[in-house]
Design a protein around this motif. Structure first.
Motif, PDB file in Angstrom:
ATOM      1  N   VAL A  58      38.613  76.803  33.326  1.00 20.21           N
ATOM      2  CA  VAL A  58      40.514  77.000  34.509  1.00 20.21           C
ATOM      3  C   VAL A  58      39.757  75.306  34.755  1.00 20.21           C
ATOM      4  N   ARG A  59      39.149  74.513  35.226  1.00 24.97           N
ATOM      5  CA  ARG A  59      39.444  72.230  35.605  1.00 24.97           C
ATOM      6  C   ARG A  59      39.129  72.241  34.182  1.00 24.97           C
ATOM      7  N   GLU A  60      38.615  72.882  32.834  1.00 28.52           N
ATOM      8  CA  GLU A  60      38.917  72.302  31.519  1.00 28.52           C
ATOM      9  C   GLU A  60      40.382  72.025  31.172  1.00 28.52           C
ATOM     10  N   ALA A  61      40.771  73.366  31.184  1.00 25.56           N
ATOM     11  CA  ALA A  61      42.087  73.572  30.920  1.00 25.56           C
ATOM     12  C   ALA A  61      43.157  72.831  31.646  1.00 25.56           C
ATOM     13  N   LEU A  62      42.768  72.989  32.958  1.00 21.99           N
ATOM     14  CA  LEU A  62      43.849  71.736  34.109  1.00 21.99           C
ATOM     15  C   LEU A  62      43.593  70.022  33.726  1.00 21.99           C
ATOM     16  N   ALA A  63      42.556  70.193  33.081  1.00 20.83           N
ATOM     17  CA  ALA A  63      42.197  69.124  33.136  1.00 20.83           C
ATOM     18  C   ALA A  63      42.916  68.179  31.159  1.00 20.83           C
ATOM     19  N   ALA A  64      43.031  68.937  30.499  1.00 22.74           N
ATOM     20  CA  ALA A  64      43.041  68.953  29.137  1.00 22.74           C
ATOM     21  C   ALA A  64      45.177  68.695  29.552  1.00 22.74           C
ATOM     22  N   GLY A 150      31.284  68.672   0.676  1.00 25.17           N
ATOM     23  CA  GLY A 150      30.054  69.039   2.237  1.00 25.17           C
ATOM     24  C   GLY A 150      30.682  68.180   2.558  1.00 25.17           C
ATOM     25  N   ALA A 151      32.376  67.711   3.092  1.00 30.74           N
ATOM     26  CA  ALA A 151      33.264  67.533   3.597  1.00 30.74           C
ATOM     27  C   ALA A 151      33.037  68.379   4.805  1.00 30.74           C
ATOM     28  N   GLN A 152      33.267  69.511   5.238  1.00 25.62           N
ATOM     29  CA  GLN A 152      33.494  70.365   5.770  1.00 25.62           C
ATOM     30  C   GLN A 152      32.131  70.556   6.857  1.00 25.62           C
ATOM     31  N   GLU A 153      30.791  70.845   6.136  1.00 23.31           N
ATOM     32  CA  GLU A 153      29.910  70.564   6.839  1.00 23.31           C
ATOM     33  C   GLU A 153      29.116  69.530   7.168  1.00 23.31           C
ATOM     34  N   ASP A 154      29.685  68.179   6.459  1.00 24.85           N
ATOM     35  CA  ASP A 154      29.644  66.791   6.832  1.00 24.85           C
ATOM     36  C   ASP A 154      30.026  66.834   8.417  1.00 24.85           C
ATOM     37  N   TYR A 155      31.617  67.424   8.745  1.00 27.68           N
ATOM     38  CA  TYR A 155      32.370  66.882  10.242  1.00 27.68           C
ATOM     39  C   TYR A 155      31.643  67.655  11.259  1.00 27.68           C
ATOM     40  N   ALA A 156      30.645  69.108  11.039  1.00 29.14           N
ATOM     41  CA  ALA A 156      30.192  70.584  11.486  1.00 29.14           C
ATOM     42  C   ALA A 156      28.773  69.945  11.811  1.00 29.14           C
ATOM     43  N   PHE A 157      28.254  69.121  11.445  1.00 29.44           N
ATOM     44  CA  PHE A 157      26.777  68.300  11.370  1.00 29.44           C
ATOM     45  C   PHE A 157      27.316  67.362  13.089  1.00 29.44           C
ATOM     46  N   HIS A 158      28.333  66.615  12.517  1.00 32.89           N
ATOM     47  CA  HIS A 158      28.111  65.043  13.083  1.00 32.89           C
ATOM     48  C   HIS A 158      28.738  66.126  14.570  1.00 32.89           C
ATOM     49  N   ARG A 159      29.788  67.578  14.683  1.00 33.55           N
ATOM     50  CA  ARG A 159      29.793  68.415  15.634  1.00 33.55           C
ATOM     51  C   ARG A 159      29.016  68.317  16.105  1.00 33.55           C
ATOM     52  N   SER A 160      28.046  68.534  15.782  1.00 36.81           N
ATOM     53  CA  SER A 160      26.980  69.333  16.347  1.00 36.81           C
ATOM     54  C   SER A 160      26.154  68.382  17.836  1.00 36.81           C
ATOM     55  N   ILE A 161      26.350  66.810  16.989  1.00 32.65           N
ATOM     56  CA  ILE A 161      25.705  66.048  17.931  1.00 32.65           C
ATOM     57  C   ILE A 161      26.316  65.782  19.207  1.00 32.65           C
ATOM     58  N   LEU A 162      27.900  65.430  18.651  1.00 37.35           N
ATOM     59  CA  LEU A 162      28.762  65.315  20.188  1.00 37.35           C
ATOM     60  C   LEU A 162      27.916  66.621  21.401  1.00 37.35           C
ATOM     61  N   VAL A 163      28.104  67.421  20.631  1.00 33.42           N
ATOM     62  CA  VAL A 163      27.772  68.838  21.638  1.00 33.42           C
ATOM     63  C   VAL A 163      26.331  68.551  22.329  1.00 33.42           C
ATOM     64  N   ALA A 164      25.764  67.831  21.212  1.00 37.80           N
ATOM     65  CA  ALA A 164      24.437  67.771  22.320  1.00 37.80           C
ATOM     66  C   ALA A 164      24.788  66.789  23.107  1.00 37.80           C
ATOM     67  N   THR A 165      25.545  66.294  23.893  1.00 37.71           N
ATOM     68  CA  THR A 165      25.136  65.158  24.242  1.00 37.71           C
ATOM     69  C   THR A 165      25.387  66.250  25.522  1.00 37.71           C
ATOM     70  N   GLN A 166      25.916  67.187  25.709  1.00 34.56           N
ATOM     71  CA  GLN A 166      26.627  68.022  26.976  1.00 34.56           C
ATOM     72  C   GLN A 166      27.695  67.409  27.985  1.00 34.56           C
ATOM     73  N   ASN A 167      29.018  66.755  27.541  1.00 38.93           N
ATOM     74  CA  ASN A 167      29.452  66.767  27.463  1.00 38.93           C
ATOM     75  C   ASN A 167      30.728  67.027  26.403  1.00 38.93           C
ATOM     76  N   TYR A 168      31.705  67.962  27.637  1.00 40.00           N
ATOM     77  CA  TYR A 168      32.579  68.900  26.515  1.00 40.00           C
ATOM     78  C   TYR A 168      33.683  67.900  26.197  1.00 40.00           C
ATOM     79  N   TYR A 169      33.376  66.696  26.306  1.00 39.42           N
ATOM     80  CA  TYR A 169      35.066  65.630  26.433  1.00 39.42           C
ATOM     81  C   TYR A 169      34.559  65.294  24.725  1.00 39.42           C
ATOM     82  N   TYR A 170      33.385  64.359  24.102  1.00 35.80           N
ATOM     83  CA  TYR A 170      32.789  64.249  22.926  1.00 35.80           C
ATOM     84  C   TYR A 170      33.296  65.391  21.704  1.00 35.80           C
ATOM     85  N   GLY A 171      32.776  66.741  22.105  1.00 35.36           N
ATOM     86  CA  GLY A 171      33.943  67.416  21.063  1.00 35.36           C
ATOM     87  C   GLY A 171      34.743  67.884  20.756  1.00 35.36           C
TER      88      GLY A 171
END
Length: 246
Positions: A58-64, A150-171
């Motif tokens: 809920v808080r994430e949605a309101l922040a968005a 490999g564009a889609q796979e490249d994007y997915a790999f880089h996004r997995s890095i952002l997810v690993a920050t544990q800060n959902y704003y990056y993703g």
């Protein structure tokens, strides 16, 4: 809370997809006028009860919605639909990348975001993050070995890095852009010789594996260096292409 404030939510049924779609649902209700300018939104608890999602969601949605300018908050009173709920959003669409200069500007943006994200990921990553990154890296390796972009796979790999920050704003930031952050229309693989394609694929694998290894080993400085080196080399290749086609 007044009945009229709660009315919109009384008919909402709990459903699995509300976890990902709550912000979209609220946006649609504001844009349709079901939630009117100046109207007070139900409390977090009321939204949780109506939708079945967690307080965090809920808080994430309101922040968005706040970030888009659709709602405002008042100390001690709650959240209200903005009097002029005009969305304030930023995105990059394919038409924005019709020149190499625009691609280079996007790479500058990515460098600023991903440099910090790679360092945070090295410090905070979990084993689940590493497993996810390994899967994405394997997908990228396979796509490159098969001669694809490999564009889609490249994007997915880089996004997995952002997810690993544990800060959902990056993703969420990357989700705003989608895989056009990896502009394959400029890769020009079709104009490469077989040997050039192999060198390109080997270079891509080498650079991505270096990023992964640094994050896996919790080496923050190395992770930052590896991501900066990778994106800087990408920028240099685009500059060469621009100069060659000028």
């Amino acid at each position: 809370m007044a009945d009229k404030d709660n009315a919109v939510f009384n008919t909402i049924q709990q459903a699995p997809n509300l976890r990902s779609n709550l912000a979209d649902m609220l946006t649609a209700q504001i844009e349709s006028g079901d939630l009117k300018p100046g109207q007070r939104l139900p409390t977090e608890q009321a939204i949780m009860t109506a939708t079945g999602v967690s307080r965090t969601i809920v808080r994430e949605a309101l922040a968005a919605l706040r970030a888009k300018g659709l709602i405002t908050t008042r100390q001690g009173l709650g959240a209200f639909v903005s009097n002029d709920p005009t969305p304030r959003s930023f995105s990059i669409i394919p038409n924005d990348l019709q020149s190499i200069d625009e691609v280079l500007r996007v790479l500058e943006l990515r460098m600023g975001v991903e440099y910090e994200a790679a360092g945070l990921a090295a410090l905070r990553r979990t084993q689940e993050d590493i497993d996810r990154m390994q899967d994405r890296l394997d997908d990228l390796d396979k796509a490159l070995e098969e001669g694809g972009y490999g564009a889609q796979e490249d994007y997915a790999f880089h996004r997995s890095i952002l997810v690993a920050t544990q800060n959902y704003y990056y993703g969420r930031l990357f989700d705003t852009f989608g895989n056009i952050m990896v502009p394959r229309q400029w890769a020009r693989l079709d104009k490469m010789t077989s040997a050039e394609r192999k060198r390109h694929a080997a270079r891509m694998r080498r650079e991505h594996h270096a990023i992964f290894a640094a994050i896996r080993d919790r080496d923050e400085p190395a992770a930052r260096r590896a991501i900066r080196s990778h994106l800087s080399k990408s920028a240099a290749r685009f500059e060469e292409l621009r100069d060659a086609t000028a």
